[in-house]
Design a protein around this motif. Structure first.
Motif, PDB file in Angstrom:
ATOM      1  N   ILE A  44       0.741  -7.736  -8.822  1.00  0.00           N
ATOM      2  CA  ILE A  44      -0.507  -7.123  -8.332  1.00  0.00           C
ATOM      3  C   ILE A  44      -0.287  -6.326  -7.185  1.00  0.00           C
ATOM      4  CG2 ILE A  44      -2.850  -7.559  -7.804  1.00  0.00           C
ATOM      5  CD1 ILE A  44      -2.407 -10.361  -8.858  1.00  0.00           C
ATOM      6  N   GLU A  45      -0.658  -4.977  -7.234  1.00  0.00           N
ATOM      7  CA  GLU A  45      -0.592  -4.044  -6.009  1.00  0.00           C
ATOM      8  C   GLU A  45      -1.923  -3.319  -5.613  1.00  0.00           C
ATOM      9  OE1 GLU A  45       1.992  -0.675  -6.975  1.00  0.00           O
ATOM     10  OE2 GLU A  45       2.601  -0.434  -5.141  1.00  0.00           O
ATOM     11  N   ASP A  46      -2.070  -3.360  -4.477  1.00  0.00           N
ATOM     12  CA  ASP A  46      -3.071  -2.474  -3.827  1.00  0.00           C
ATOM     13  C   ASP A  46      -2.511  -1.817  -2.558  1.00  0.00           C
ATOM     14  OD1 ASP A  46      -5.087  -3.966  -5.387  1.00  0.00           O
ATOM     15  OD2 ASP A  46      -5.851  -4.970  -3.668  1.00  0.00           O
ATOM     16  N   ILE A  57       6.196   8.574  -2.743  1.00  0.00           N
ATOM     17  CA  ILE A  57       5.579   7.321  -3.202  1.00  0.00           C
ATOM     18  C   ILE A  57       6.254   6.078  -2.567  1.00  0.00           C
ATOM     19  CG2 ILE A  57       7.247   7.488  -5.356  1.00  0.00           C
ATOM     20  CD1 ILE A  57       3.722   5.953  -5.046  1.00  0.00           C
ATOM     21  N   HIS A  58       7.753   6.112  -2.393  1.00  0.00           N
ATOM     22  CA  HIS A  58       8.208   5.083  -1.426  1.00  0.00           C
ATOM     23  C   HIS A  58       8.666   5.563  -0.333  1.00  0.00           C
ATOM     24  CE1 HIS A  58       8.816   3.381  -5.892  1.00  0.00           C
ATOM     25  NE2 HIS A  58       8.044   2.690  -5.186  1.00  0.00           N
ATOM     26  N   GLN A  59       8.179   5.228   0.818  1.00  0.00           N
ATOM     27  CA  GLN A  59       8.581   5.715   2.046  1.00  0.00           C
ATOM     28  C   GLN A  59       8.525   4.537   3.102  1.00  0.00           C
ATOM     29  OE1 GLN A  59       5.937   9.253   2.365  1.00  0.00           O
ATOM     30  NE2 GLN A  59       4.932   7.921   4.000  1.00  0.00           N
ATOM     31  N   GLY A  64       6.289  -4.648  -0.247  1.00  0.00           N
ATOM     32  CA  GLY A  64       5.797  -3.220  -0.561  1.00  0.00           C
ATOM     33  C   GLY A  64       6.435  -2.084   0.270  1.00  0.00           C
ATOM     34  N   HIS A  65       5.797  -1.274   0.292  1.00  0.00           N
ATOM     35  CA  HIS A  65       6.336   0.152   1.092  1.00  0.00           C
ATOM     36  C   HIS A  65       5.225   1.105   1.545  1.00  0.00           C
ATOM     37  CE1 HIS A  65       5.100   2.205  -2.611  1.00  0.00           C
ATOM     38  NE2 HIS A  65       5.592   1.068  -3.160  1.00  0.00           N
ATOM     39  N   GLY A  66       5.752   1.928   2.445  1.00  0.00           N
ATOM     40  CA  GLY A  66       4.465   3.092   2.850  1.00  0.00           C
ATOM     41  C   GLY A  66       4.590   3.947   1.679  1.00  0.00           C
ATOM     42  N   ILE A  83       0.187   1.256   3.291  1.00  0.00           N
ATOM     43  CA  ILE A  83       1.210   0.380   2.866  1.00  0.00           C
ATOM     44  C   ILE A  83       0.770  -0.170   1.350  1.00  0.00           C
ATOM     45  CG2 ILE A  83       2.417  -0.454   5.027  1.00  0.00           C
ATOM     46  CD1 ILE A  83       0.868  -2.715   4.512  1.00  0.00           C
ATOM     47  N   THR A  84       1.644  -0.572   0.583  1.00  0.00           N
ATOM     48  CA  THR A  84       1.337  -1.370  -0.602  1.00  0.00           C
ATOM     49  C   THR A  84       1.717  -2.645  -0.430  1.00  0.00           C
ATOM     50  OG1 THR A  84       3.425  -1.227  -1.732  1.00  0.00           O
ATOM     51  CG2 THR A  84       1.818   0.424  -2.078  1.00  0.00           C
ATOM     52  N   VAL A  85       0.895  -3.772  -0.978  1.00  0.00           N
ATOM     53  CA  VAL A  85       1.248  -5.185  -0.903  1.00  0.00           C
ATOM     54  C   VAL A  85       1.131  -5.507  -2.475  1.00  0.00           C
ATOM     55  CG1 VAL A  85       0.441  -7.112  -0.313  1.00  0.00           C
ATOM     56  CG2 VAL A  85       0.115  -5.429   1.176  1.00  0.00           C
ATOM     57  N   GLU A  86       2.474  -5.769  -2.781  1.00  0.00           N
ATOM     58  CA  GLU A  86       2.715  -5.783  -4.328  1.00  0.00           C
ATOM     59  C   GLU A  86       3.797  -7.073  -4.651  1.00  0.00           C
ATOM     60  OE1 GLU A  86       4.845  -2.783  -6.143  1.00  0.00           O
ATOM     61  OE2 GLU A  86       4.842  -1.688  -4.137  1.00  0.00           O
ATOM     62  N   PRO A  87       3.338  -8.302  -4.330  1.00  0.00           N
ATOM     63  CA  PRO A  87       4.133  -9.444  -4.905  1.00  0.00           C
ATOM     64  C   PRO A  87       4.280  -9.700  -6.347  1.00  0.00           C
ATOM     65  CG  PRO A  87       1.873 -10.376  -3.964  1.00  0.00           C
ATOM     66  CD  PRO A  87       2.026  -8.722  -3.700  1.00  0.00           C
ATOM     67  N   SER A 110      -0.434   8.004  -4.674  1.00  0.00           N
ATOM     68  CA  SER A 110      -1.270   6.729  -4.738  1.00  0.00           C
ATOM     69  C   SER A 110      -0.486   5.904  -5.604  1.00  0.00           C
ATOM     70  CB  SER A 110      -2.565   6.812  -5.448  1.00  0.00           C
ATOM     71  OG  SER A 110      -2.347   7.159  -6.717  1.00  0.00           O
ATOM     72  N   ASP A 111      -0.665   4.548  -5.690  1.00  0.00           N
ATOM     73  CA  ASP A 111       0.092   3.555  -6.133  1.00  0.00           C
ATOM     74  C   ASP A 111      -0.733   2.437  -6.448  1.00  0.00           C
ATOM     75  OD1 ASP A 111       2.442   2.352  -7.258  1.00  0.00           O
ATOM     76  OD2 ASP A 111       3.440   2.198  -5.367  1.00  0.00           O
ATOM     77  N   MET A 112      -0.786   2.002  -7.787  1.00  0.00           N
ATOM     78  CA  MET A 112      -1.407   0.547  -8.079  1.00  0.00           C
ATOM     79  C   MET A 112      -0.843  -0.036  -9.096  1.00  0.00           C
ATOM     80  SD  MET A 112      -5.406   0.400  -9.140  1.00  0.00           S
ATOM     81  CE  MET A 112      -5.505   0.936 -10.970  1.00  0.00           C
TER      82      MET A 112
HETATM   83 MN   LIG Z   1       4.629   0.408  -5.225  1.00  0.00          MN
END
Ligand SMILES: [Mn+2]
Length: 225
Positions: free
Chosen positions: A201-203, A165-167, A158-160, A185-189, A94-96
């Motif tokens: 901020i990352e979801d 964790i990063h793919q 972002g990334h998969g 995917i993550t969305v983290e601008p 997970s990633d946040m």
């Molecule tokens: Mn991330």
């Protein structure tokens, strides 16, 4: 629901519990390193198999480095604190990332936070299977650029997320591949102002044919502790 999704959602539930408990310990006088250590302890306590990466706990100007390492400086009132964490469960990650303010934030911090949040929400509204990766990156990047901070958004959107964790799929300004239903995917601008502050901020989302489901439940209103 797929096995992958089941495990990622479990990892994210643990992440959110860890984050909520961590916040009780966030205050002026604590150090980044103490809080990073506490993330490790709490993750174990809540049943994670481990962390998916070394957590980032970065206050004030330290957060201007997107990959900051937790240091021994004490947190001070008026600082924004970046907390980027993730755990492993059942072999998945997970990633946040969330920001919290220690005492009332400066006008500059509020402004940067507002722009990043707007960019993140717009990208989440746009994200769906079939979209080209760089077009999704462009949604967030465009908003940050139009607000005058384009050169301070120094990484990909972002990334998969999966067993790693990063793919793939990576969401960069150049990637032309199409996103698929079931991709997580993550969305983290972010906005990083050297010597001053950093905001990200990352979801995590799972893409569907018509849009996405946000796997992150932690609120995004800027919390002032
Ligand atoms: Mn991330």
């Amino acid at each position: 629901m797929s096995t992958k999704l089941k495990h990622i959602e479990k990892a994210q539930r643990i992440t959110e519990r860890v984050f909520d408990e961590l916040l009780k310990e966030v205050r002026a006088g604590r150090t980044e390193r103490e809080l990073a250590r506490l993330i490790r302890t709490l993750a174990k306590r809540h049943g994670a198999d481990g962390l998916s990466f070394d957590p980032i706990v970065a206050a004030g100007r330290s957060a201007a480095d997107p990959h900051a390492k937790p240091g021994n400086r004490k947190l001070r009132r008026g600082q924004l604190l970046m907390i980027d964490l993730g755990v492993r469960s059942g072999g998945y990650c997970s990633d946040m990332t969330r920001m919290v303010a220690i005492g009332p934030p400066t006008a500059e911090a509020r402004k940067a936070y507002g722009i990043v949040l707007r960019a993140q929400r717009a990208a989440i509204r746009a994200a769906r299977a079939g979209m080209v990766a760089r077009d999704l990156d462009a949604v967030a990047r465009g908003i940050i650029a139009r607000a005058g901070y384009g050169k301070y958004f120094v990484h990909a959107l972002g990334h998969g997320v999966g067993r790693n964790i990063h793919q793939d799929p990576r969401l960069t300004p150049k990637r032309r591949h199409r996103l698929k239903a079931g991709d997580v995917i993550t969305v983290e601008p972010g906005i990083y102002l050297p010597g001053r502050l950093g905001v990200r901020i990352e979801d995590m989302l799972v893409l569907t044919a018509r849009g996405n489901r946000n796997l992150t439940g932690t609120p995004k209103r800027l919390r002032v502790l």
